[in-house]
Design a protein around this motif. Structure first.
Motif, PDB file in Angstrom:
ATOM      1  N   VAL A 376       0.846  -1.201   0.000  1.00 45.99           N
ATOM      2  CA  VAL A 376       0.000   0.000   0.000  1.00 45.99           C
ATOM      3  C   VAL A 376       0.879   1.248   0.000  1.00 45.99           C
ATOM      4  N   THR A 377       0.623   2.107  -0.979  1.00 45.57           N
ATOM      5  CA  THR A 377       1.265   3.424  -1.041  1.00 45.57           C
ATOM      6  C   THR A 377       0.164   4.479  -1.082  1.00 45.57           C
ATOM      7  N   GLU A 378       0.558   5.725  -1.194  1.00 45.89           N
ATOM      8  CA  GLU A 378      -0.414   6.828  -1.199  1.00 45.89           C
ATOM      9  C   GLU A 378      -1.432   6.698  -2.327  1.00 45.89           C
ATOM     10  N   ASP A 379      -1.015   6.071  -3.447  1.00 45.57           N
ATOM     11  CA  ASP A 379      -1.883   5.976  -4.625  1.00 45.57           C
ATOM     12  C   ASP A 379      -2.700   4.692  -4.683  1.00 45.57           C
ATOM     13  N   SER A 380      -2.712   3.917  -3.613  1.00 48.00           N
ATOM     14  CA  SER A 380      -3.414   2.626  -3.621  1.00 48.00           C
ATOM     15  C   SER A 380      -4.929   2.794  -3.690  1.00 48.00           C
ATOM     16  N   ASP A 381      -5.564   1.791  -4.297  1.00 48.40           N
ATOM     17  CA  ASP A 381      -7.020   1.687  -4.370  1.00 48.40           C
ATOM     18  C   ASP A 381      -7.413   0.454  -3.547  1.00 48.40           C
ATOM     19  N   PRO A 382      -8.164   0.608  -2.433  1.00 47.53           N
ATOM     20  CA  PRO A 382      -8.486  -0.526  -1.564  1.00 47.53           C
ATOM     21  C   PRO A 382      -9.107  -1.714  -2.299  1.00 47.53           C
ATOM     22  N   GLU A 383     -10.003  -1.455  -3.247  1.00 47.27           N
ATOM     23  CA  GLU A 383     -10.653  -2.538  -3.990  1.00 47.27           C
ATOM     24  C   GLU A 383      -9.636  -3.307  -4.825  1.00 47.27           C
ATOM     25  N   LYS A 384      -8.724  -2.586  -5.469  1.00 47.18           N
ATOM     26  CA  LYS A 384      -7.697  -3.242  -6.296  1.00 47.18           C
ATOM     27  C   LYS A 384      -6.707  -4.042  -5.435  1.00 47.18           C
ATOM     28  N   GLU A 385      -6.415  -3.544  -4.240  1.00 51.06           N
ATOM     29  CA  GLU A 385      -5.510  -4.279  -3.349  1.00 51.06           C
ATOM     30  C   GLU A 385      -6.162  -5.593  -2.914  1.00 51.06           C
ATOM     31  N   TRP A 386      -7.474  -5.571  -2.661  1.00 44.36           N
ATOM     32  CA  TRP A 386      -8.194  -6.807  -2.339  1.00 44.36           C
ATOM     33  C   TRP A 386      -8.121  -7.777  -3.516  1.00 44.36           C
ATOM     34  N   GLU A 387      -8.349  -7.284  -4.716  1.00 43.76           N
ATOM     35  CA  GLU A 387      -8.289  -8.135  -5.914  1.00 43.76           C
ATOM     36  C   GLU A 387      -6.896  -8.741  -6.074  1.00 43.76           C
ATOM     37  N   GLU A 388      -5.852  -7.960  -5.741  1.00 46.42           N
ATOM     38  CA  GLU A 388      -4.486  -8.481  -5.832  1.00 46.42           C
ATOM     39  C   GLU A 388      -4.283  -9.650  -4.873  1.00 46.42           C
ATOM     40  N   THR A 389      -4.814  -9.527  -3.658  1.00 40.62           N
ATOM     41  CA  THR A 389      -4.663 -10.634  -2.705  1.00 40.62           C
ATOM     42  C   THR A 389      -5.451 -11.861  -3.151  1.00 40.62           C
ATOM     43  N   GLU A 390      -6.589 -11.650  -3.801  1.00 39.59           N
ATOM     44  CA  GLU A 390      -7.358 -12.785  -4.324  1.00 39.59           C
ATOM     45  C   GLU A 390      -6.533 -13.550  -5.369  1.00 39.59           C
ATOM     46  N   LEU A 391      -5.860 -12.814  -6.259  1.00 47.35           N
ATOM     47  CA  LEU A 391      -5.017 -13.445  -7.278  1.00 47.35           C
ATOM     48  C   LEU A 391      -3.869 -14.214  -6.629  1.00 47.35           C
ATOM     49  N   LYS A 392      -3.285 -13.638  -5.598  1.00 46.62           N
ATOM     50  CA  LYS A 392      -2.161 -14.303  -4.921  1.00 46.62           C
ATOM     51  C   LYS A 392      -2.615 -15.571  -4.212  1.00 46.62           C
ATOM     52  N   CYS A 393      -3.810 -15.551  -3.622  1.00 43.56           N
ATOM     53  CA  CYS A 393      -4.338 -16.748  -2.962  1.00 43.56           C
ATOM     54  C   CYS A 393      -4.573 -17.888  -3.950  1.00 43.56           C
ATOM     55  N   GLN A 394      -4.960 -17.537  -5.180  1.00 41.02           N
ATOM     56  CA  GLN A 394      -5.225 -18.561  -6.196  1.00 41.02           C
ATOM     57  C   GLN A 394      -3.981 -19.363  -6.565  1.00 41.02           C
ATOM     58  N   ILE A 395      -2.803 -18.749  -6.434  1.00 37.29           N
ATOM     59  CA  ILE A 395      -1.561 -19.400  -6.872  1.00 37.29           C
ATOM     60  C   ILE A 395      -1.377 -20.744  -6.191  1.00 37.29           C
ATOM     61  N   ILE A 396      -1.661 -20.807  -4.886  1.00 35.55           N
ATOM     62  CA  ILE A 396      -1.585 -22.078  -4.166  1.00 35.55           C
ATOM     63  C   ILE A 396      -2.954 -22.738  -4.080  1.00 35.55           C
ATOM     64  N   GLY A 397      -3.978 -21.935  -3.844  1.00 34.33           N
ATOM     65  CA  GLY A 397      -5.310 -22.481  -3.586  1.00 34.33           C
ATOM     66  C   GLY A 397      -5.837 -23.385  -4.668  1.00 34.33           C
ATOM     67  N   LYS A 398      -5.621 -23.014  -5.927  1.00 30.27           N
ATOM     68  CA  LYS A 398      -6.200 -23.818  -7.007  1.00 30.27           C
ATOM     69  C   LYS A 398      -5.568 -25.210  -7.090  1.00 30.27           C
ATOM     70  N   PHE A 399      -4.304 -25.337  -6.649  1.00 28.66           N
ATOM     71  CA  PHE A 399      -3.648 -26.650  -6.695  1.00 28.66           C
ATOM     72  C   PHE A 399      -3.995 -27.519  -5.481  1.00 28.66           C
ATOM     73  N   ILE A 400      -4.438 -26.879  -4.410  1.00 30.16           N
ATOM     74  CA  ILE A 400      -4.927 -27.653  -3.268  1.00 30.16           C
ATOM     75  C   ILE A 400      -6.325 -28.183  -3.582  1.00 30.16           C
ATOM     76  N   GLN A 401      -7.147 -27.351  -4.177  1.00 31.99           N
ATOM     77  CA  GLN A 401      -8.515 -27.762  -4.481  1.00 31.99           C
ATOM     78  C   GLN A 401      -8.591 -28.686  -5.689  1.00 31.99           C
ATOM     79  N   ASN A 402      -7.600 -28.597  -6.581  1.00 28.48           N
ATOM     80  CA  ASN A 402      -7.551 -29.478  -7.754  1.00 28.48           C
ATOM     81  C   ASN A 402      -6.096 -29.890  -7.970  1.00 28.48           C
ATOM     82  N   PRO A 403      -5.635 -30.958  -7.275  1.00 31.17           N
ATOM     83  CA  PRO A 403      -4.218 -31.322  -7.280  1.00 31.17           C
ATOM     84  C   PRO A 403      -3.591 -31.528  -8.655  1.00 31.17           C
ATOM     85  N   SER A 404      -4.385 -31.914  -9.637  1.00 33.74           N
ATOM     86  CA  SER A 404      -3.814 -32.153 -10.973  1.00 33.74           C
ATOM     87  C   SER A 404      -4.024 -30.970 -11.900  1.00 33.74           C
ATOM     88  N   ALA A 405      -4.299 -29.779 -11.321  1.00 33.54           N
ATOM     89  CA  ALA A 405      -4.580 -28.585 -12.136  1.00 33.54           C
ATOM     90  C   ALA A 405      -3.430 -28.243 -13.073  1.00 33.54           C
TER      91      ALA A 405
END
Length: 405
Positions: A376-405
């Motif tokens: 977060v910097t002065e120019d951050s958008d709270p909604e976009k920062e949430w979306e960024e964390t969602e993308l980061k969670c998918q990196i591991i999450g999708k392989f746990i939920q679908n091991p052969s993804a």
């Protein structure tokens, strides 16, 4: 059915055998594959009680180090001493007969476990190391308010940057196959540090970190500044990327932080390359690389020195370090545990490679808790920062939920 020593195994079967050895030993173990490597490595320590060590890495015995995000009162880290070590190449067939003698002896005395049985064993082992997270850490409203508080603190000149984090808990599916998940991560993220570690009574984690904290091999020390995030799009995302001033400044802050650490110890001779755009899973980041000859500069213990100075970097905490750390302790609302701490092999095969624990999940009971943060910097958008964390969670999450993804 007992193990047939003449059998040649698939990569998944090899990993299943090693996971079985680790989970039935009652002790700690870690499995990893370094970035741009084809070698899977594993260390075992049969002692049930986790070991803690000082952070003078040059004098440590070979093993695997794990340190939480928060500073420790005893200034120590968890350590899986390599009482047993094994490695294998992903592109070469391996027979049970190729395993070290200790592994063959243990496997000959055990029934071969199926992926489902390993899943049950994993869940039973992690029941006693459940990660305690706050409901706040899962809540979008709480996180976006946290971002707003960060922006406010920056505009009031209390902070330059802060990196709030959140969690997301998902169920571990009934068809979860740990060895397939690890191999899928290795295949999908060749430039990441793929890792899995189990510390009895402490935690069981899996991850794919894009960020080196420190690396030493021979006389050469390296580190990197990695920050700025956007989704990779198009056929050639590296060529079509366009960075905003917010992202460029976010990454520059991390680079300046590293240089300020060099200045603290009066280290003036270093190479800096970058920033350049790098691909990490489905995300793009800006990265600069720093390289130092420890012999020529007279800093033989630079690895330990910089580990102490760098962690937690401004990429996972913020700047100034103390003020950002205090802000997170006051407003974040949960214990990060090992997320955004550091981990990696120490003094194994002549090198030490310590990574920031990002793109990671803790496994506990029938669930996986995913962790992600956003700069977060002065120019951050709270909604976009949430979306960024969602993308980061998918990196591991999708392989746990679908091991052969």
């Amino acid at each position: 059915m007992h193990t047939n020593v003449a059998t040649t195994h698939t990569k998944s079967e090899i990993l299943q055998l090693l996971l079985q050895l680790g989970l039935t030993s009652g002790g700690s173990f870690a499995i990893w594959r370094k970035p741009k490597s084809n070698t899977v490595e594993i260390v075992f320590n049969d002692i049930a009680e986790p070991i803690k060590v000082d952070l003078t890495i040059e004098t440590l015995e070979p093993g695997f180090i794990v340190h939480p995000f928060a500073d420790q009162a005893d200034k120590k880290a968890y350590f899986i001493k390599a009482n047993k070590y094994f490695s294998f190449e992903l592109d070469k067939p391996l027979a049970t007969d190729d395993l070290p003698e200790w592994a063959k002896v243990q496997l000959q005395n055990q029934e071969r476990l199926s992926p489902a049985e390993i899943r049950e064993l994993l869940i039973n082992q992690t029941l006693i190391s459940k990660i305690q997270t706050s409901k706040l850490s899962e809540d979008k409203t709480h996180f976006t308010q946290l971002v707003k508080e960060g922006i406010k603190a920056i505009r009031e000149n209390k902070l330059e940057k802060v990196v709030p984090a959140r969690t997301k808990t998902i169920s571990i599916p009934s068809n979860f196959n740990l060895s397939c998940t690890l191999l899928s991560l290795m295949d999908a993220y060749p430039n990441a540090f793929i890792n899995f570690f189990h510390l009895p009574h402490v935690g069981t984690w899996i991850g794919a970190s894009p960020e080196t904290l420190i690396e030493t091999k021979g006389d050469i020390f390296t580190t990197m500044s990695l920050a700025g995030t956007q989704k990779a799009t198009g056929d050639n995302p590296l060529k079509s990327v366009a960075w905003t001033q917010k992202e460029i400044e976010e990454q520059a802050l991390v680079s300046r932080y590293i240089v300020s650490c060099f200045k603290k110890i009066r280290l003036r001779e270093y190479e800096e390359h970058g920033p350049k755009t790098v691909l990490a899973g489905n995300l793009l980041h800006l990265r600069s690389d720093f390289k130092i000859n420890m012999l020529e500069t007279g800093f033989p213990e630079l690895g330990s020195i910089m580990l102490g100075l760098l962690h937690p970097t401004s990429a996972v905490c913020g700047m100034p370090r103390c003020e950002a750390h205090d802000f997170l302790q006051e407003f974040e609302g949960f214990d990060r545990s090992f997320f955004s701490g550091f981990l990696g092999p120490v003094n194994i095969q002549g090198s030490t490679s310590v990574f920031v624990n990002l793109r990671t999940a803790s496994l506990h009971d029938n669930e996986a808790t995913l962790y992600a943060g956003a700069g977060v910097t002065e120019d951050s958008d709270p909604e976009k920062e949430w979306e960024e964390t969602e993308l980061k969670c998918q990196i591991i999450g999708k392989f746990i939920q679908n091991p052969s993804a």
